[in-house]
Motif scaffolding. Structure first.
Motif, mmCIF file in Angstrom:
data_model
loop_
_atom_site.group_PDB
_atom_site.id
_atom_site.type_symbol
_atom_site.label_atom_id
_atom_site.label_comp_id
_atom_site.label_asym_id
_atom_site.label_seq_id
_atom_site.Cartn_x
_atom_site.Cartn_y
_atom_site.Cartn_z
ATOM 1 N N ALA A 376 -2.097 -9.489 7.065
ATOM 2 C CA ALA A 376 -3.393 -8.740 5.845
ATOM 3 C C ALA A 376 -4.106 -8.217 6.324
ATOM 4 C CB ALA A 376 -3.291 -10.057 4.654
ATOM 5 N N ALA A 377 -5.218 -8.488 7.293
ATOM 6 C CA ALA A 377 -6.116 -7.736 7.986
ATOM 7 C C ALA A 377 -5.623 -6.789 8.411
ATOM 8 C CB ALA A 377 -6.654 -8.502 8.736
ATOM 9 N N SER A 378 -4.722 -6.716 9.115
ATOM 10 C CA SER A 378 -4.458 -5.281 9.489
ATOM 11 C C SER A 378 -3.946 -4.528 8.171
ATOM 12 C CB SER A 378 -2.960 -5.558 10.507
ATOM 13 O OG SER A 378 -3.213 -4.423 10.625
ATOM 14 N N VAL A 379 -3.582 -5.036 7.033
ATOM 15 C CA VAL A 379 -3.116 -4.109 6.022
ATOM 16 C C VAL A 379 -4.791 -3.288 5.262
ATOM 17 C CG1 VAL A 379 -2.746 -3.864 3.654
ATOM 18 C CG2 VAL A 379 -0.963 -4.743 5.512
ATOM 19 N N ARG A 380 -6.188 -4.481 5.231
ATOM 20 C CA ARG A 380 -6.847 -4.576 4.430
ATOM 21 C C ARG A 380 -8.033 -3.416 5.109
ATOM 22 N NH1 ARG A 380 -6.825 -10.206 4.227
ATOM 23 N NH2 ARG A 380 -5.898 -10.870 2.011
ATOM 24 N N ALA A 381 -7.712 -3.058 6.863
ATOM 25 C CA ALA A 381 -7.852 -1.655 7.767
ATOM 26 C C ALA A 381 -8.413 -1.366 7.207
ATOM 27 C CB ALA A 381 -8.122 -2.659 8.704
ATOM 28 N N ALA A 388 -1.986 2.795 -2.153
ATOM 29 C CA ALA A 388 -0.541 2.578 -2.112
ATOM 30 C C ALA A 388 -0.033 2.508 -0.177
ATOM 31 C CB ALA A 388 0.460 3.603 -2.625
ATOM 32 N N LEU A 389 1.023 2.094 -0.278
ATOM 33 C CA LEU A 389 1.455 1.980 1.317
ATOM 34 C C LEU A 389 2.955 1.286 1.264
ATOM 35 C CD1 LEU A 389 0.582 -1.517 3.740
ATOM 36 C CD2 LEU A 389 0.341 -1.125 0.993
ATOM 37 N N LEU A 390 4.209 1.391 2.681
ATOM 38 C CA LEU A 390 5.191 0.628 1.726
ATOM 39 C C LEU A 390 5.333 -0.223 3.417
ATOM 40 C CD1 LEU A 390 8.209 0.733 0.665
ATOM 41 C CD2 LEU A 390 8.827 2.116 3.348
ATOM 42 N N VAL A 391 5.894 -1.555 3.176
ATOM 43 C CA VAL A 391 5.569 -2.298 3.658
ATOM 44 C C VAL A 391 7.455 -2.445 4.590
ATOM 45 C CG1 VAL A 391 5.716 -5.613 3.729
ATOM 46 C CG2 VAL A 391 3.665 -4.616 2.988
ATOM 47 N N GLY A 393 10.016 -4.787 6.953
ATOM 48 C CA GLY A 393 10.685 -5.692 7.382
ATOM 49 C C GLY A 393 9.558 -6.553 7.696
ATOM 50 N N ALA A 394 7.930 -6.040 7.060
ATOM 51 C CA ALA A 394 6.739 -7.228 7.099
ATOM 52 C C ALA A 394 7.229 -7.932 6.188
ATOM 53 C CB ALA A 394 5.305 -6.514 7.264
ATOM 54 N N PRO A 395 6.640 -9.515 5.821
ATOM 55 C CA PRO A 395 5.954 -10.153 4.542
ATOM 56 C C PRO A 395 5.899 -9.079 3.717
ATOM 57 C CG PRO A 395 5.489 -11.541 6.441
ATOM 58 C CD PRO A 395 5.656 -9.728 7.408
ATOM 59 N N GLU A 396 6.730 -9.474 2.427
ATOM 60 C CA GLU A 396 6.414 -8.476 0.845
ATOM 61 C C GLU A 396 5.309 -8.677 0.386
ATOM 62 O OE1 GLU A 396 8.555 -5.778 -0.510
ATOM 63 O OE2 GLU A 396 8.975 -5.391 1.726
ATOM 64 N N THR A 397 4.417 -10.103 0.933
ATOM 65 C CA THR A 397 3.783 -10.779 0.432
ATOM 66 C C THR A 397 2.059 -10.433 0.624
ATOM 67 O OG1 THR A 397 3.647 -12.523 1.857
ATOM 68 C CG2 THR A 397 4.427 -13.189 0.129
ATOM 69 N N LEU A 398 2.272 -8.966 1.443
ATOM 70 C CA LEU A 398 1.469 -8.784 1.483
ATOM 71 C C LEU A 398 0.820 -7.670 0.902
ATOM 72 C CD1 LEU A 398 2.011 -7.402 5.374
ATOM 73 C CD2 LEU A 398 0.510 -8.563 4.776
ATOM 74 N N TYR A 399 1.772 -7.387 -0.737
ATOM 75 C CA TYR A 399 1.186 -6.593 -1.156
ATOM 76 C C TYR A 399 0.461 -7.069 -2.260
ATOM 77 C CZ TYR A 399 4.175 -3.128 -0.828
ATOM 78 O OH TYR A 399 5.218 -2.294 -0.766
ATOM 79 N N PRO A 400 0.812 -8.765 -2.469
ATOM 80 C CA PRO A 400 -0.611 -9.475 -3.585
ATOM 81 C C PRO A 400 -1.809 -9.785 -2.955
ATOM 82 C CG PRO A 400 1.455 -10.853 -3.025
ATOM 83 C CD PRO A 400 2.025 -9.476 -3.120
ATOM 84 N N LEU A 401 -1.363 -9.740 -1.494
ATOM 85 C CA LEU A 401 -3.084 -10.801 -0.565
ATOM 86 C C LEU A 401 -3.613 -9.740 -0.718
ATOM 87 C CD1 LEU A 401 -0.749 -12.898 2.335
ATOM 88 C CD2 LEU A 401 -2.316 -13.207 0.473
ATOM 89 N N THR A 402 -3.557 -8.304 -0.471
ATOM 90 C CA THR A 402 -4.127 -7.180 -0.140
ATOM 91 C C THR A 402 -4.839 -6.591 -1.677
ATOM 92 O OG1 THR A 402 -2.814 -5.959 0.190
ATOM 93 C CG2 THR A 402 -3.043 -7.179 1.878
#
Length: 486
Positions: A376-381, A388-391, A393-402
């Motif tokens: 999540a920290a990597s996405v926020r950076a 918008a991004l596409l996840v 293979g990584a946890p899809e919960t990164l969308y609500p987290l970020t």
């Protein structure tokens, strides 16, 4: 038919203690439920814009909880806590004593609730996932059928049918348990009772089908919750044959039912008209098309109830054994019941005890565990909130987290190849990527179901039309959509 006053206090304590479990141990917030719920709160319509083949009840409950109170670790723990609290209370209320026992509801609390907690951990819980959430539905439905057998009131069997039908709105495969109880009623409860139960069980899905179509002017919900899972071959596509290890692990959840059956055989005069065993066998269908203990988690409450009821008659069984009263088959059944109950507790303690200690004070997996926090920290950076991004293979919960979104205004997990191939999911996702040069992708090479995933157009696009853009935590990497012509 009312709840005895003496059962109120132990039932309340059981609900409190069972409901505390998700706040004491780690919880798995499966992205397959949490992420669609997040996008529901962002205004994307389920089944039209969110391509996913589960019925909606748990997704909508998670969306409502997240929308009202925020998508937080506490909220994600509260959802399985709600199901566990209900299951704990129902185990106590359903632990009716044998005529030779005075222990009543307190035995249900002392025996059933610890076993419920242990079996929940054994079955890969607590978790936000349909099968664990179904445990109180199965328990309450069985208890209502038993109440009908005592009262002969059609309202009781109709209420049972509605509960089983509501469980189908949590996950379609709960229909196996409903079908088993329907068959049992047809044989033991009468054809009229079976007809009432069957009609009531069909009502929740019928109501969902009609009201959803009327509210959203769509039939996509019928495709994704009925046509695709049942009639299109999707279940066969994702089916996994159970291994010997799968079967061996699953048997532990059925030992309490064997103990109760032996106890019934050992004590003449004990009422045997109950769909408890039939419902348990039907609920085993939840492990199809994919086996695994988490898919049998709906059985945890019913298994705890079977153990509690067996424990209520253990003193009578012990007296019969000591006095050697009765014939040899009855004595053997009494010994078998006591032994099976001991085995059930032994397996639960040995199988779940180390897991319970290991998960004590643990995180919410896919949410605030260290690996997900780093991702999540990597996405926020790289991607601002609302970006918008596409996840992949990584946890899809990164969308609500970020607080991020998918390209194209719709959501499908690109790892779910069996969803991509329906409703033009693969084509739509490729088009949304091609239209966004520079779009970041958090990509991890697929391992599970790698062959079918690598055959998708989305995977081919990632390999041919994106370029490396940096390292990411774990085994993932950052990529971006290349400009046309590159």
């Amino acid at each position: 038919m009312k709840t005895p006053r003496a059962a109120v206090l132990p039932a309340a304590l059981a609900a409190l203690l069972a409901g505390m479990l998700p706040f004491a141990v780690s919880v798995t917030a499966w992205p397959e439920i949490v992420t669609p719920a997040w996008f529901v709160t962002r205004g994307i319509p389920l089944y039209d814009g969110i391509l996913f083949p589960h019925t909606p009840l748990l997704i909508l409950l998670t969306a409502a909880a997240g929308g009202l109170f925020g998508f937080t670790a506490a909220v994600l723990r509260a959802i399985p806590a709600l199901a566990l609290a209900a299951a704990g209370a129902l185990v106590v209320l359903g632990a009716r004593p044998h005529r030779a026992s005075r222990a009543g509801a307190w035995t249900g609390a002392a025996v059933g609730v610890p076993l419920l907690a242990l079996f929940t951990v054994y079955a890969e819980g607590p978790a936000i996932w349909p099968e664990p959430f179904l445990a109180p539905f199965l328990l309450a439905g069985v208890l209502l059928v038993e109440r009908f057998l005592r009262s002969s009131r059609p309202a009781d069997v109709a209420a049972a049918g509605l509960l089983f039908g509501s469980g189908i709105l949590v996950k379609q495969t709960f229909a196996w348990a409903a079908a088993a109880v329907l068959l049992w009623l047809a044989v033991r409860g009468g054809k009229r009772a079976a007809a009432v139960f069957g009609a009531a069980a069909a009502l929740p899905y019928a109501g969902f089908a009609l009201t959803w179509a009327g509210a959203f002017r769509t039939v996509a919900h019928l495709r994704w919750t009925l046509v695709y899972p049942v009639f299109s071959g999707m279940s066969r596509e994702i089916a996994v044959a159970p291994t010997g290890a799968d079967i061996h692990e699953a048997l532990a959840l059925f030992v309490p039912f064997a103990a109760l059956a032996l106890a019934v055989a050992a004590l003449p005069g004990r009422a045997t008209r109950s769909p408890l065993a039939a419902a348990a066998l039907g609920a085993a269908g939840l492990a199809w098309p994919r086996p695994g203990l988490v898919h049998l988690a709906a059985l945890t409450g019913l298994a705890a109830l079977a153990a509690a009821r067996t424990a209520l008659v253990v003193p009578s069984l012990a007296r019969r054994l000591r006095a050697r009263r009765g014939r040899l088959p009855g004595l053997l059944a009494a010994a078998g019941a006591a032994g099976a109950l001991a085995i059930a507790f032994g397996v639960a303690v040995l199988g779940a005890g180390p897991l319970l200690l290991d998960r004590w004070s643990g995180p919410v997996f896919f949410w605030d565990d260290s690996a997900t926090r780093d991702a999540a920290a990597s996405v926020r950076a790289r991607v601002p909130p609302g970006g918008a991004l596409l996840v992949f293979g990584a946890p899809e919960t990164l969308y609500p987290l970020t607080g991020t979104r998918t390209p194209g205004g719709f959501y499908v997990n690109p790892s779910f190849w069996y969803c991509l191939k329906r409703d033009r999911g693969d084509e739509r996702l490729v088009a949304s990527l091609a239209a966004r040069p520079g779009l970041p992708l958090l990509f991890r090479e697929p391992v599970a179901d790698a062959g079918p995933i690598r055959a998708t157009a989305v995977y081919a696009f990632v390999k041919a039309r994106t370029e490396a853009a940096g390292r990411a935590p774990g085994e993932a990497e950052w990529r971006r959509v290349a400009a046309p012509g590159r």
